[in-house]
Motif scaffolding. Structure first.
Motif, short mmCIF file in Angstrom:
data_model
loop_
_atom_site.label_atom_id
_atom_site.label_comp_id
_atom_site.label_asym_id
_atom_site.label_seq_id
_atom_site.Cartn_x
_atom_site.Cartn_y
_atom_site.Cartn_z
N GLU A 134 0.83 -1.21 0.00
CA GLU A 134 0.00 0.00 0.00
C GLU A 134 0.87 1.26 0.00
O GLU A 134 0.56 2.24 -0.70
N GLU A 135 1.94 1.25 0.81
CA GLU A 135 2.84 2.40 0.87
C GLU A 135 3.48 2.66 -0.48
O GLU A 135 3.56 3.81 -0.94
N GLN A 136 3.94 1.59 -1.13
CA GLN A 136 4.60 1.75 -2.43
C GLN A 136 3.63 2.26 -3.49
O GLN A 136 3.96 3.17 -4.25
N GLU A 137 2.44 1.67 -3.54
CA GLU A 137 1.45 2.08 -4.53
C GLU A 137 1.04 3.54 -4.35
O GLU A 137 0.93 4.30 -5.33
N LYS A 138 0.88 3.95 -3.10
CA LYS A 138 0.52 5.35 -2.83
C LYS A 138 1.64 6.29 -3.28
O LYS A 138 1.38 7.35 -3.85
N ALA A 139 2.89 5.87 -3.04
CA ALA A 139 4.02 6.71 -3.45
C ALA A 139 4.05 6.88 -4.97
O ALA A 139 4.21 8.00 -5.48
N VAL A 140 3.88 5.77 -5.71
CA VAL A 140 3.87 5.84 -7.18
C VAL A 140 2.74 6.74 -7.66
O VAL A 140 2.93 7.61 -8.53
N ARG A 141 1.57 6.55 -7.08
CA ARG A 141 0.40 7.34 -7.50
C ARG A 141 0.61 8.83 -7.25
O ARG A 141 0.33 9.67 -8.10
N LYS A 168 12.37 0.79 -2.08
CA LYS A 168 12.46 2.05 -2.85
C LYS A 168 12.68 1.77 -4.33
O LYS A 168 12.09 2.42 -5.19
N THR A 169 13.54 0.78 -4.63
CA THR A 169 13.85 0.48 -6.04
C THR A 169 12.60 0.09 -6.81
O THR A 169 12.40 0.52 -7.96
N GLU A 170 11.72 -0.68 -6.19
CA GLU A 170 10.50 -1.11 -6.89
C GLU A 170 9.59 0.07 -7.18
O GLU A 170 8.94 0.12 -8.24
N VAL A 171 9.54 1.04 -6.28
CA VAL A 171 8.75 2.25 -6.54
C VAL A 171 9.34 3.00 -7.73
O VAL A 171 8.61 3.44 -8.63
N PHE A 172 10.67 3.14 -7.76
CA PHE A 172 11.33 3.80 -8.89
C PHE A 172 10.98 3.09 -10.20
O PHE A 172 10.65 3.74 -11.20
N LEU A 173 11.06 1.76 -10.19
CA LEU A 173 10.84 0.99 -11.42
C LEU A 173 9.39 1.09 -11.89
O LEU A 173 9.13 1.22 -13.10
N CYS A 174 8.45 1.03 -10.97
CA CYS A 174 7.04 1.11 -11.35
C CYS A 174 6.69 2.50 -11.86
O CYS A 174 5.94 2.65 -12.84
#
Length: 683
Positions: A134-141, A168-174
């Motif tokens: 959820e944290e990662q998806e919210k960051a990307v959005r 963090k890397t996965e957020v960057f990639l998405c």
């Protein structure tokens, strides 16, 4: 028809030069090409930034003196008008010539050759996107929800903050994937390709042939080939170290800066740019998001988050089954000094880890066998004859070596000053630790990684990959092993001496120490909840050590920012550092003194002038001239060094001062002046 060409050369000269075009190219558009030219008595590569048919009336010299170009080097342009405009900004901000700037930005290869594209990591299988938390998806959005023509810095600049292993890397990639899907390109910066190979692997695996990797293992011609792939849209995501921030990505849609805190983003040569500052300028100009991230943000970035100028996105959980490691300080001052460099507690934990068939990293920010040669009778320290730094003993070579200029000599058997035989070595380096580790753990498989024993290209990646595969039990290293590495079987991290950098005369010393300990500690516990970190220190109560051990990140930054504010250091002021170096100590000092006099005159003139805006006037009133004084390292490679530090509330007036000094004052021919805007090191 273009009979004449306007050309820049890689010299500290604030002008372009006019050359005759070759008849066979007069019908061609040559903007963005490079030409082989004669400049004075030497052959140079020139950069074509203009073309015209008629000479201006106020030429200032006889047209007959205009030389023809020797040949046009490229088959197609190597830079665009956008890249030239970026070069103009860098040149103005960092106070150097446009020719020097464009030369630093463009690969120096003369012809294309097969770069292999993603061949640096040919053996990587396709990893698919992971399901986001959820944290990662919210960051990307949130990162992608802003932008547009009216958006300001506060909505464009994003900071992804979270401990190592929080994704963090996965957020960057998405985020990058969604930008690419929208038809735009991405620049993904990492501190050093070889040290962040696993990040590059992840990008390459995710995006395949659409990736261009700009790394030090490529030849200049291979870099040029990658550069042309980018310009032709064959590569839409560019991964690279500092200079990749200049990549000519058409329709750039995002810039990512991984490990934003890292000092390698600042160039040590002209132009002395910081990749973060250049990225901020590009993103603000294009109204596109800049996404930075780190477990240990720079103090400047933390302050910007506090002020709301960077949008902060927090990742709080490790996602690979791991947990934050247990960190403990080991007070060396309370232990008898016969344990070498490995305390009894660290030795016990290494033995346990070996018994469990798990791995250990031992970290020390010091190369060589021991720290320095010292006489116990008179206190004499063996220093380099060319540089004002201590020599380091390398046992494998049986030589004392200077890590600045490379000068080396045999270690003396007695004190050169008082002839005492009571001489020895203080401190220890990775080579010393390696000997001790092999002695205390004879069955362990040990590998050492530092710049002294990495001899050929690819060796660093080979050793790291071997450790990752479990071919070694203990990895010894300097800061080369502190970042971007991810080892599943790693349980224990030992910081041999946390105090190493604390005594340097630099206002960033505590920030660097905190960051380094936190980063290297983050290698442990990424996949299992039993990670352990032991931090050996003679001063466990010193704030950067105490706060990194206790995990009190907020308290460290709060205290550090209060200290910076009290002392009026960045981020509460802006700095420019001028270094005057010469083979003559007298010339170095006198040039610095004359420069200080000129700078003081500029301030007085500005205070009286009615031509300055209120903002610039206030900056002039706040300007301080600190020095001249000897640099902390007063001599390097037989050059004496003096410095002036300029400090003010804003950077614009400091830039104007230095511009007038550097391009209006002619220093003696034996003195070279370095100008560093926003310096990250004062050594």
């Amino acid at each position: 028809m273009a009979k004449y060409l306007e050309i820049l050369v890689n010299r500290p000269l604030r002008q372009s030069f006019t050359y005759k075009n070759l008849p066979e190219h007069e019908s061609d558009s040559l903007f963005g090409f490079r030409a082989d030219i004669t400049f004075g008595n030497s052959r140079e590569k020139g950069f074509i930034i203009g073309e015209f048919d008629e000479l201006p009336e106020n030429l200032g010299f006889e047209p007959s003196k205009i030389k023809p170009v020797k040949k046009i080097i490229d088959k197609e342009p190597v830079f665009t008008k956008d890249i030239l405009e970026l070069a103009r900004w860098v040149s103005k901000y960092y106070i150097c010539s446009l020719g020097e700037t464009i030369s630093a930005m463009i690969p120096s290869g003369k012809r294309e050759s097969g770069a292999g594209g993603t061949g640096f990591f040919d053996e990587i299988d396709e990893n698919s996107p992971k399901e986001l938390s959820e944290e990662q998806e919210k960051a990307v959005r949130d990162i992608l929800s802003d932008g547009g023509e009216k958006s300001g810095a506060a909505s464009l600049f994003h900071y992804l903050y979270g401990a190592t292993g929080t994704g963090k890397t996965e957020v960057f990639l998405c985020a990058a994937r969604r930008v690419l899907d929208s038809g735009k390109g991405v620049i993904y910066l990492v501190p050093e390709i070889a040290l962040t190979a696993q990040v590059v692997e992840a990008v390459t695996a995710r995006f395949g042939k659409t990736v261009a990797v700009l790394h030090s293992s490529l030849t200049p011609s291979q870099k040029l080939s990658e550069w042309n792939r980018i310009m032709k849209r064959e590569a839409r995501i560019v991964v690279g170290a500092r200079s990749a921030v200049f990549a000519p990505v058409p329709e750039l849609g995002m810039i990512i800066i991984d490990e934003e805190h890292d000092g390698s983003y600042k160039s040590g040569n002209t132009p002395r740019y910081h990749a973060r500052q250049v990225a901020m300028h590009r993103c603000l100009s294009l109204r596109i998001p800049l996404v930075m991230g780190s477990a240990t943000p720079s103090v400047e970035a933390w302050h910007m988050m506090d002020k709301g100028l960077f949008r902060k996105h927090v990742l709080s959980k490790r996602l690979s089954g791991g947990a934050m490691p247990h960190i403990q300080a080991v007070n060396l001052s309370g232990i008898k000094q016969d344990f070498g460099c490995i305390s009894p507690l660290l030795r016990e934990e290494i033995e346990k880890t070996l018994d469990e068939k798990r791995q250990t990293i031992l970290f020390l920010n010091r190369r060589g066998f021991t720290h320095f040669f010292r006489c116990n009778s008179c206190g004499f320290e063996m220093k380099c004859k060319n540089c004002s730094v201590s020599m380091t003993f390398h046992k494998s070579e049986k030589r004392l070596r200077c890590h600045y200029c490379g000068w080396n000599t045999e270690p003396p058997q007695q004190c050169p000053k008082c002839s005492s035989l009571d001489v020895g070595y203080s401190g220890f380096g990775t080579e010393f630790i390696e000997n001790e580790v092999r002695s205390k753990f004879p069955t362990a498989r040990v590998v050492r990684i530092d710049t002294d024993n990495i001899k050929h290209k690819g060796e660093l990646s080979e050793k790291l990959e071997a450790f990752k595969k479990g071919e070694y039990d203990i990895l010894l290293g300097t800061q080369m092993v502190a970042k971007g590495l991810n080892f599943k079987n790693l349980k224990l991290v030992g910081v041999i001496l946390a105090d190493t950098a604390l005594h340097l005369p630099d206002f960033r010393a505590e920030e660097r120490t905190f960051s380094l300990i936190t980063q290297v500690a983050g290698r442990a516990g990424r996949f299992f909840p039993d990670g352990k970190v032991l931090v050996q220190t003679y001063d466990p109560n010193r704030e950067p050590i105490a706060f990194s051990v206790s995990g009190e990140v907020d308290r460290f930054y709060e205290n550090e920012i209060q200290t910076r504010q009290m002392l009026d250091f960045p981020p509460f002021s802006r700095l420019v550092r001028l270094v005057f170096r010469s083979g003559s100590e007298k010339s170095s000092l006198s040039a610095a003194e004359e420069a200080a006099r000129i700078l003081r005159e500029i301030i007085v003139q500005a205070e009286k002038s009615g031509n300055f805006s209120p903002e610039l006037k206030n900056q002039a009133l706040s300007t301080e001239i600190l020095g001249p004084s000897q640099c902390a390292i007063a001599k390097i490679s037989m050059n004496f060094r003096h410095q002036i530090l300029l400090r003010a509330d804003g950077i614009q007036f400091l830039q104007k001062m230095c511009e007038r000094l550097l391009f209006g004052y002619t220093a003696p021919s034996n003195v070279y002046i370095e100008c560093d805007v926003d310096p990250v090191s004062l050594l």
